[in-house]
Design a protein around this motif. Structure first.
Motif, mmCIF file in Angstrom:
data_model
loop_
_atom_site.group_PDB
_atom_site.id
_atom_site.type_symbol
_atom_site.label_atom_id
_atom_site.label_comp_id
_atom_site.label_asym_id
_atom_site.label_seq_id
_atom_site.Cartn_x
_atom_site.Cartn_y
_atom_site.Cartn_z
ATOM 1 N N PRO A 1 0.845 -1.189 0.000
ATOM 2 C CA PRO A 1 0.000 0.000 0.000
ATOM 3 C C PRO A 1 0.888 1.250 0.000
ATOM 4 O O PRO A 1 1.860 1.292 0.754
ATOM 5 C CB PRO A 1 -0.777 -0.089 1.309
ATOM 6 C CG PRO A 1 -0.566 -1.475 1.822
ATOM 7 C CD PRO A 1 0.729 -1.945 1.244
ATOM 8 N N LEU B 1 -2.860 8.691 4.109
ATOM 9 C CA LEU B 1 -2.997 8.088 5.435
ATOM 10 C C LEU B 1 -1.666 8.182 6.172
ATOM 11 O O LEU B 1 -0.673 8.660 5.622
ATOM 12 C CB LEU B 1 -3.407 6.615 5.269
ATOM 13 C CG LEU B 1 -4.727 6.381 4.503
ATOM 14 C CD1 LEU B 1 -4.896 4.894 4.196
ATOM 15 C CD2 LEU B 1 -5.901 6.914 5.281
ATOM 16 N N TYR C 1 -6.111 10.304 -1.039
ATOM 17 C CA TYR C 1 -5.960 11.015 0.235
ATOM 18 C C TYR C 1 -4.750 10.364 0.907
ATOM 19 O O TYR C 1 -4.335 9.267 0.514
ATOM 20 C CB TYR C 1 -7.211 10.863 1.116
ATOM 21 C CG TYR C 1 -7.807 9.491 1.023
ATOM 22 C CD1 TYR C 1 -8.870 9.227 0.153
ATOM 23 C CD2 TYR C 1 -7.255 8.430 1.740
ATOM 24 C CE1 TYR C 1 -9.382 7.953 0.032
ATOM 25 C CE2 TYR C 1 -7.753 7.149 1.617
ATOM 26 C CZ TYR C 1 -8.822 6.915 0.764
ATOM 27 O OH TYR C 1 -9.322 5.655 0.630
ATOM 28 N N SER D 1 -2.805 2.030 -4.233
ATOM 29 C CA SER D 1 -3.390 3.055 -3.364
ATOM 30 C C SER D 1 -4.891 2.813 -3.264
ATOM 31 O O SER D 1 -5.527 2.463 -4.265
ATOM 32 C CB SER D 1 -3.160 4.449 -3.961
ATOM 33 O OG SER D 1 -3.978 5.414 -3.309
ATOM 34 N N GLY E 1 -6.974 5.214 -2.445
ATOM 35 C CA GLY E 1 -7.734 6.436 -2.734
ATOM 36 C C GLY E 1 -6.860 7.677 -2.699
ATOM 37 O O GLY E 1 -5.729 7.637 -2.209
#
Ligand SMILES: N#Cc1c(-c2ccc3ccn(Cc4ccccn4)c3c2)n[nH]c1N
Length: 235
Positions: free
Chosen positions: A90, A145, A143, A139, A141
């Motif tokens: 990720p 994290l 945004y 990914s 999305g």
């Protein structure tokens, strides 16, 4: 399906053992291993990060820790790297994870997830792993994290729910949103009137054809309004 997760926060992955995913483990549909990256550190401080070459904010996770960890976790029963395993990383810089990705990954026998923190993991870790296994940097999305653990929870749930036997008969992924390219329309249950709000009468008609057409129209309308990008372009 065998899933392994490498992280400095193993407790973040506890939700994998709750509810339907926990039942999938109990039923033997999946097995899950969570590995603490610090078990592969060499120093008294159990350091997993260091300053970035070239300067810049934050810290980068060390290849000298991640390398041995993935050597071990990617290994098969013979101790050699399992060539069939998929390594998933990720990252905000990854290809977009979507339903098609979830469908594709649901066919995998083994997936290992590498959860980074800080500003990410030294790229050489994945360049090296790619010499032996398939690596996908993804990914969930647009945004940012703090780390990869939450993304792993999202992806594991999206993939595991597609496995036969995970969802009961009352639930099905056959008519998922996105599977037909449209958003799910509105849903209703008893009572028929709630706070003066009525269930659309067509749903009480018993005419399955009419219900199906109405639901499709609702999905189209909602998709046009909320996610026009999912609709085929006019040109
Ligand atoms: N998937 C996904 C993600 C992530 C994600 C995944 C893994 C890590 C490991 C560290 N960070 C923090 C961080 C911040 C800034 C630049 C690099 N890295 C992660 C963020 N953010 N947003 C997504 N859709």
């Amino acid at each position: 399906m065998r899933l392994d997760v490498v992280t400095i926060f193993p407790e973040y992955l506890e939700p994998l053992r709750v509810a339907l995913l926990g039942k999938a483990i109990d039923k033997g549909l999946i097995s899950v291993g969570v590995h603490n990256l610090r078990d592969w550190t060499h120093d008294v401080h159990k350091a997993v990060d260091d300053s970035p070459y070239g300067g810049g904010p934050g810290m980068v996770m060390k290849p000298t820790v991640w390398g041995p960890a993935l050597d071990d976790v990617l290994a098969g029963p013979d101790g050699e790297t399992d060539p069939e395993v998929l390594l998933v990383v990720p990252t905000p810089a990854g290809r977009r994870f979507d339903q098609a990705t979830a469908q594709r990954w649901s066919q995998e026998k083994r997936i290992v997830f590498a959860c980074g923190r800080y500003e990410g993991i030294d790229q050489r870790v994945f360049d090296d792993a790619a010499r032996r296994v398939r690596v996908e940097e993804v990914s969930i999305g647009d945004y940012v994290l703090i780390g990869g653990e939450v993304a792993v929870l999202v992806m594991v749930e999206a993939v595991v729910r597609l496995l036969p036997g995970v969802l009961g008969n009352q639930q099905s992924h056959q008519e998922d949103s996105f599977s037909d390219g449209l958003l799910e329309g509105p849903s209703y249950t008893r009572p028929a009137v709630w706070r003066d709000l009525e269930v659309p009468p067509v749903l009480m008609s018993g005419d399955h054809g009419k219900v199906a057409r109405w639901r499709h129209e609702q999905s189209l309308e909602r998709t046009r309004e909320r996610r026009p990008d999912l609709l085929p372009s006019d040109d």
